[in-house]
Design a protein around this motif. Structure first.
Motif, PDB file in Angstrom:
ATOM      1  N   PHE A 173       7.093   0.468  30.308  1.00  0.00           N
ATOM      2  CA  PHE A 173       8.200   0.943  31.127  1.00  0.00           C
ATOM      3  C   PHE A 173       9.391   0.002  30.947  1.00  0.00           C
ATOM      4  O   PHE A 173       9.325  -1.170  31.331  1.00  0.00           O
ATOM      5  N   ALA A 174      10.450   0.490  30.359  1.00  0.00           N
ATOM      6  CA  ALA A 174      11.701  -0.262  30.301  1.00  0.00           C
ATOM      7  C   ALA A 174      12.469  -0.032  31.594  1.00  0.00           C
ATOM      8  O   ALA A 174      12.462   1.079  32.147  1.00  0.00           O
ATOM      9  N   ASN A 175      13.130  -1.086  32.081  1.00  0.00           N
ATOM     10  CA  ASN A 175      13.875  -1.004  33.346  1.00  0.00           C
ATOM     11  C   ASN A 175      12.994  -0.449  34.462  1.00  0.00           C
ATOM     12  O   ASN A 175      13.361   0.472  35.195  1.00  0.00           O
ATOM     13  N   TYR A 176      11.815  -1.038  34.563  1.00  0.00           N
ATOM     14  CA  TYR A 176      10.796  -0.571  35.509  1.00  0.00           C
ATOM     15  C   TYR A 176      11.339  -0.565  36.945  1.00  0.00           C
ATOM     16  O   TYR A 176      11.981  -1.510  37.391  1.00  0.00           O
ATOM     17  N   LYS A 177      11.088   0.520  37.644  1.00  0.00           N
ATOM     18  CA  LYS A 177      11.483   0.709  39.038  1.00  0.00           C
ATOM     19  C   LYS A 177      12.996   0.632  39.246  1.00  0.00           C
ATOM     20  O   LYS A 177      13.477   0.145  40.257  1.00  0.00           O
ATOM     21  N   THR A 178      13.739   1.095  38.264  1.00  0.00           N
ATOM     22  CA  THR A 178      15.183   1.216  38.413  1.00  0.00           C
ATOM     23  C   THR A 178      15.558   2.671  38.132  1.00  0.00           C
ATOM     24  O   THR A 178      14.734   3.482  37.698  1.00  0.00           O
TER      25      THR A 178
ATOM     26  N   PRO B 140      12.431  -5.875  36.478  1.00  0.00           N
ATOM     27  CA  PRO B 140      10.999  -5.629  36.597  1.00  0.00           C
ATOM     28  C   PRO B 140      10.475  -4.991  35.308  1.00  0.00           C
ATOM     29  O   PRO B 140      11.124  -4.129  34.717  1.00  0.00           O
ATOM     30  N   ALA B 141       9.337  -5.446  34.861  1.00  0.00           N
ATOM     31  CA  ALA B 141       8.745  -4.927  33.628  1.00  0.00           C
ATOM     32  C   ALA B 141       7.275  -4.630  33.877  1.00  0.00           C
ATOM     33  O   ALA B 141       6.621  -5.276  34.700  1.00  0.00           O
ATOM     34  N   TYR B 142       6.785  -3.648  33.159  1.00  0.00           N
ATOM     35  CA  TYR B 142       5.392  -3.265  33.345  1.00  0.00           C
ATOM     36  C   TYR B 142       4.887  -2.570  32.093  1.00  0.00           C
ATOM     37  O   TYR B 142       5.579  -1.752  31.497  1.00  0.00           O
ATOM     38  N   TYR B 143       3.693  -2.948  31.669  1.00  0.00           N
ATOM     39  CA  TYR B 143       3.029  -2.185  30.623  1.00  0.00           C
ATOM     40  C   TYR B 143       1.530  -2.191  30.903  1.00  0.00           C
ATOM     41  O   TYR B 143       1.004  -3.060  31.611  1.00  0.00           O
ATOM     42  N   TYR B 144       0.858  -1.206  30.365  1.00  0.00           N
ATOM     43  CA  TYR B 144      -0.600  -1.197  30.433  1.00  0.00           C
ATOM     44  C   TYR B 144      -1.137  -0.562  29.161  1.00  0.00           C
ATOM     45  O   TYR B 144      -0.445   0.186  28.455  1.00  0.00           O
ATOM     46  N   LEU B 145      -2.359  -0.903  28.846  1.00  0.00           N
ATOM     47  CA  LEU B 145      -2.996  -0.355  27.654  1.00  0.00           C
ATOM     48  C   LEU B 145      -4.415   0.063  27.986  1.00  0.00           C
ATOM     49  O   LEU B 145      -5.079  -0.518  28.833  1.00  0.00           O
ATOM     50  N   ASN B 146      -4.849   1.103  27.312  1.00  0.00           N
ATOM     51  CA  ASN B 146      -6.230   1.576  27.371  1.00  0.00           C
ATOM     52  C   ASN B 146      -6.757   1.613  25.943  1.00  0.00           C
ATOM     53  O   ASN B 146      -6.066   2.086  25.026  1.00  0.00           O
ATOM     54  N   SER B 147      -7.956   1.133  25.762  1.00  0.00           N
ATOM     55  CA  SER B 147      -8.495   1.128  24.402  1.00  0.00           C
ATOM     56  C   SER B 147     -10.007   1.252  24.433  1.00  0.00           C
ATOM     57  O   SER B 147     -10.677   0.785  25.361  1.00  0.00           O
TER      58      SER B 147
ATOM     59  N   THR C  73      17.240   3.718  35.772  1.00  0.00           N
ATOM     60  CA  THR C  73      17.219   3.998  34.332  1.00  0.00           C
ATOM     61  C   THR C  73      15.833   3.754  33.727  1.00  0.00           C
ATOM     62  O   THR C  73      15.709   3.523  32.531  1.00  0.00           O
ATOM     63  N   GLU C  74      14.800   3.801  34.562  1.00  0.00           N
ATOM     64  CA  GLU C  74      13.448   3.578  34.051  1.00  0.00           C
ATOM     65  C   GLU C  74      13.130   4.557  32.934  1.00  0.00           C
ATOM     66  O   GLU C  74      13.397   5.753  33.035  1.00  0.00           O
ATOM     67  N   ALA C  75      12.541   4.014  31.870  1.00  0.00           N
ATOM     68  CA  ALA C  75      12.161   4.851  30.726  1.00  0.00           C
ATOM     69  C   ALA C  75      10.744   4.493  30.310  1.00  0.00           C
ATOM     70  O   ALA C  75      10.415   3.317  30.130  1.00  0.00           O
ATOM     71  N   LYS C  76       9.918   5.508  30.152  1.00  0.00           N
ATOM     72  CA  LYS C  76       8.518   5.326  29.783  1.00  0.00           C
ATOM     73  C   LYS C  76       8.345   5.617  28.298  1.00  0.00           C
ATOM     74  O   LYS C  76       8.852   6.617  27.787  1.00  0.00           O
ATOM     75  N   ALA C  77       7.633   4.723  27.611  1.00  0.00           N
ATOM     76  CA  ALA C  77       7.395   4.911  26.180  1.00  0.00           C
ATOM     77  C   ALA C  77       5.922   4.677  25.885  1.00  0.00           C
ATOM     78  O   ALA C  77       5.272   3.830  26.509  1.00  0.00           O
ATOM     79  N   ASN C  78       5.409   5.433  24.910  1.00  0.00           N
ATOM     80  CA  ASN C  78       4.006   5.307  24.523  1.00  0.00           C
ATOM     81  C   ASN C  78       3.906   5.009  23.030  1.00  0.00           C
ATOM     82  O   ASN C  78       4.738   5.451  22.227  1.00  0.00           O
ATOM     83  N   SER C  79       2.894   4.264  22.683  1.00  0.00           N
ATOM     84  CA  SER C  79       2.566   4.072  21.267  1.00  0.00           C
ATOM     85  C   SER C  79       1.057   3.939  21.160  1.00  0.00           C
ATOM     86  O   SER C  79       0.374   3.637  22.143  1.00  0.00           O
ATOM     87  N   HIS C  80       0.538   4.176  19.983  1.00  0.00           N
ATOM     88  CA  HIS C  80      -0.909   4.100  19.807  1.00  0.00           C
ATOM     89  C   HIS C  80      -1.208   3.678  18.379  1.00  0.00           C
ATOM     90  O   HIS C  80      -0.354   3.752  17.481  1.00  0.00           O
ATOM     91  N   ALA C  81      -2.443   3.242  18.156  1.00  0.00           N
ATOM     92  CA  ALA C  81      -2.828   2.791  16.824  1.00  0.00           C
ATOM     93  C   ALA C  81      -4.343   2.844  16.678  1.00  0.00           C
ATOM     94  O   ALA C  81      -5.090   2.604  17.635  1.00  0.00           O
TER      95      ALA C  81
END
Length: 821
Positions: A560-565, A527-534, A567-575
């Protein structure tokens, strides 16, 4: 071409029946001249009769002539840059009707919610910048193809349409393009539908019958749309409802056992025209020139527009596609790397393979005009995609013997069985503010975007490949000669888990396989998931002949890497993403422009949509400098755009040679080039679209030394395209039209293979294709014959490596019968 006698007989019966119907009503002659207020003739004015499909255009002297039925008629006179004139007349015999048109100074509409009435190759404006702008006032190059051009060329796939654009070409059979040397992949959420971010099924491109036009904004577009390819962004614009009744159906038959039926209905759905509708339907049942390949496609695309007042418009669009086919991974060749060592028809599939895809895109848009200078706009797009796949495919390597040496006539094979779904949500809300402060006029766009993509729980994949272990109760992914005793052997050679594909005897390998005897590794499609706000703001200021565009966007991306597992890991980036541009108007026909834009694209597990890709990877970053000129000629009927540019990018992902699906990241790349686009009318009855591009796109930094300095994969240095249609409007040939087209593509490199020296890098040869079309109109009936690749030039449209080449279609013909009512 395989057209049966029964099909021809039915087509001829259909033609004669409709011809009789079209001529049954007694007609009279309606003629006249169309001029401007100074008395100058206006060539190219479109004249149409409401509630019919009768239409014509004025010649160079402003003269028009129509055969019409007797009675009350409502005539529409349309010409770009002039106000529409509507005339209601009563006709009982031959009639002269002269018309004077006045120039239009009205503001452009803010949002593309109502349909386009013009019938021409040339488009005056676009909404790709979140506010309608004339193309000449946009400080970036924009290429486009209208529905009229798409229909004239008999095209049904966006991948085919882009041959008309400078600097754009196919990368593969899939929804997979190269723009200015950079790949634009339909599997990632970077393409647009009506200006909103979405994705496609990727493997199979849907029919294009529901599209009003296809357009490409060249260069990084992140300041407008967030993460996007540095080469450009593709925007598909759907057909919108019209406030006049138009109905048409068509049937196409031709080469590769093709049968296709299309329908397009539009008009008012209420007496007061506050509710408008449009319905596009498409059905296709076709084989291809490729072994075992077929397409069974159904598209339904309804659209409703509600206009409760002059200030408010609401639109709903749905595009639903059901596709059944097989996944075509391309043509393999022998280990000698001779492109002619296997027939172009050869595929590695078997008869029990299948690919079933369901895709829907549902959009609702609203625009409300608060005042003459302020409007609110909001749009929401929901995309759903479902994939059910069973395929036999290459392992991207040849079979090996006991010493680990490749056997060049045996292609290593894998079997993949996969089910997965993807859902994409995209919201865009913004204001358009167009005040005037002293001598300066403004076009302000400010808003907020939200986007997300989810691969939900429940996806699964089974993979069989590699070589059987010594106990014959499992498999090992790769063969290592030093550990020969670990493998099951036959005559000293390792036994593959999936039988190799014998390139010398393809028929024996293509028959139905008993996959129940294979060893599969079962995995979950993570499962994979991402969202963005801009948020963003942009102002296009105009003072005199100078326009300056200033814009900036802030984007915050969460993945979200490994979403809903566990080992789920949340990462953020911005620009922060700036956009700067300027346009200077020399006169009403010539604009010069320059721009600087930056691009940004996260490369995470969610955006790549491939659980086997590897990573994590750094974001893709890019920037572009572009200068050009946009000119118009022949009363704005013909436009010519020229551009020079430089694009720099760092962090691109490339396939790893010999390893399935795994990607690797390289350093800097650079693209420099020149483009020329011509589109419009030379005469009222003579349309043309032409383009040329030169592009030097090179890899500047890489961990693989041999790649440095190479032209990027599937990036031709030179391309040229021409299509022109001439309609006969007088004499015995009246009603006939003829079209000719040329497509030139320079040689292209494939993805670099570390096993080959740079001088032996595989390239696809250049090619020139000749195409043609014949047209005949009689009343409401149209006959059309398209001939493609006349002379049967052998060519390839793209490719990944020596086991995945994508050959172009051989000579083929398509006959279309259309009826408007």
């Amino acid at each position: 071409m395989k057209i049966t006698f029964t099909q021809v007989a039915l087509c001829l019966f259909f033609f004669f029946f409709l011809s009789y119907s079209a001529s049954a009503q007694q007609t009279v002659k309606l003629q006249g001249y169309v001029r401007d207020i100074k008395g100058n003739p206006l060539p190219g004015v479109t004249i149409s009769v409401e509630h019919t499909k009768l239409t014509t255009s004025t010649n160079n002297k402003g003269y028009y002539r129509l055969q019409v039925g007797q009675g009350k008629l409502i005539l529409h006179f349309n010409f770009i840059g002039f106000r529409q004139s509507v005339k209601t007349i009563e006709i009982s015999g031959d009639t002269d009707e002269n018309v004077v048109l006045t120039e239009s100074n009205s503001d452009l509409q803010q949002v593309e919610i109502t349909g386009r009435k013009e019938k021409a190759y040339k488009t005056r404006a676009t909404f790709i910048g979140k506010i309608e702008n004339e193309l000449k006032d946009i400080p970036q190059s924009v290429s486009y193809a209208s529905k009229e051009l798409i229909a004239d060329q008999g095209l049904m796939r966006v991948g085919e349409v882009v041959k008309n654009f400078s600097g754009v070409n196919q990368f593969s059979f899939y929804d997979d393009l190269t723009i200015r040397g950079f790949r634009v992949n339909g599997q990632s959420n970077t393409q647009l539908l009506n200006g909103l971010r979405t994705s496609t099924g990727f493997w199979k491109q849907s029919l294009a019958n529901y599209l009003e036009r296809v357009e490409v904004l060249k260069g990084p577009s992140s300041a407008l749309f967030g993460n996007a390819s540095p080469g450009g962004v593709v925007n598909r614009v759907t057909k919108k409802p019209l406030d006049e009744t138009r109905r048409s159906i068509s049937m196409t038959m031709g080469s590769f056992n093709t049968f296709r039926g299309l329908a397009d209905f539009t008009g008012p759905a209420s007496k007061d025209s506050t509710l408008l509708y449009r319905l596009n339907l498409g059905y296709e049942n076709a084989e291809t020139f490729r072994d075992l390949m077929f397409d069974r496609n159904f598209v339904i695309a309804p659209s409703l527009t509600f206009v409760p007042s002059e200030k408010t418009r609401i639109n709903f669009d749905l595009v639903y596609t059901d596709s059944k086919s097989r996944l075509d991974r391309g043509q393999p060749i022998f280990g000698s790397f001779d492109l002619n060592s296997t027939p172009q028809s050869l595929s590695l599939n078997t008869t029990n393979d299948y690919l079933n895809e369901l895709t829907y895109n549902a959009t609702i848009s609203i625009t409300h005009k608060i005042s003459d200078v302020l409007s609110l706009n909001a749009s929401y797009l929901k995309t759903g995609y479902s994939e059910d796949l069973n395929e036999h495919r290459t392992s991207n390597s040849y079979g090996v013997d006991g010493n680990g040496q490749p056997i060049n006539n045996l292609a290593g094979m894998n079997v993949q069985i996969r089910k997965r779904k993807r859902f994409i949500d995209n919201f865009s809300g913004y204001i358009n503010y167009t005040p005037t402060t002293g001598p300066i006029s403004h076009k302000v766009v400010a808003g907020y975007d939200f986007g997300s993509e989810k691969t939900p729980v429940g996806g699964s994949q089974m993979t069989a490949g590699g070589y059987r272990n010594a106990a014959n109760n499992g498999f090992i992914a790769t063969y290592v000669a030093a550990k020969k005793s670990d493998y099951l052997l036959d005559k000293g050679n390792p036994v593959p888990n999936v039988p190799h594909f014998n390139l010398n005897d393809p028929l024996s390998s293509q028959r139905m396989q008993d996959d129940s005897k294979l060893f599969f590794a079962q995995s979950v499609v993570a499962p994979a998931y991402y969202y963005l706000n801009s948020g963003y703001i942009q102002d296009q200021l105009k003072i005199g002949g100078l326009q300056v565009l200033l814009g900036v966007r802030y984007e915050y991306y969460t993945d979200f890497a490994n979403y809903k597992t566990q080992t789920e890991a949340k990462a953020n980036s911005h620009a922060w993403l700036p956009r700067l541009g300027a346009v200077y108007t020399i006169n009403s026909n010539i604009n010069f422009y320059g721009s600087y834009v930056e691009g940004y694209n996260p490369q995470t597990s969610a955006t790549i949509s491939n659980p086997n890709a590897g990573g994590p990877f750094d974001p893709l970053k890019s920037n572009m400098i572009e200068f050009g000129a946009k000119t118009s000629w022949l009363r704005d009927q013909l436009s010519i755009t020229a551009a020079v540019y430089q694009i720099k990018q760092t962090g691109a992902l490339y396939a790893t040679p010999g390893v399935i699906d795994v990607l690797r990241q390289i350093g800097d790349e650079q693209s420099r080039g020149f483009e020329l686009d011509v589109v419009g009318k030379i005469m009222p009855n003579w349309n043309v679209i032409a383009s040329y591009s030169y592009n030097s796109a090179k890899i500047m930094e890489s961990g693989t030394v041999g790649e440095i300095g190479l032209q990027k994969p599937n990036a031709p240095k030179n391309t040229a395209n021409l299509w022109t249609r001439y309609n006969f409007i007088d004499g015995v040939a009246k009603g006939f039209g003829i079209a000719l087209g040329l497509n030139y593509m320079d040689k292209r490199n494939l993805i670099y293979d570390v096993k080959l020296s740079p001088e032996n890098q595989i390239t696809i040869p250049s090619f020139t294709l000749l195409n043609a079309g014949l047209f005949y109109n009689i009343g409401k009936l149209q006959l059309q014959l398209n001939a493609n690749n006349i002379g049967n030039k052998k060519h390839w449209v793209g490719g990944y490596d020596y086991l995945r080449l994508f050959p172009g279609q051989p000579e083929n013909y398509m006959l279309t019968v259309g009826y408007s009512f």
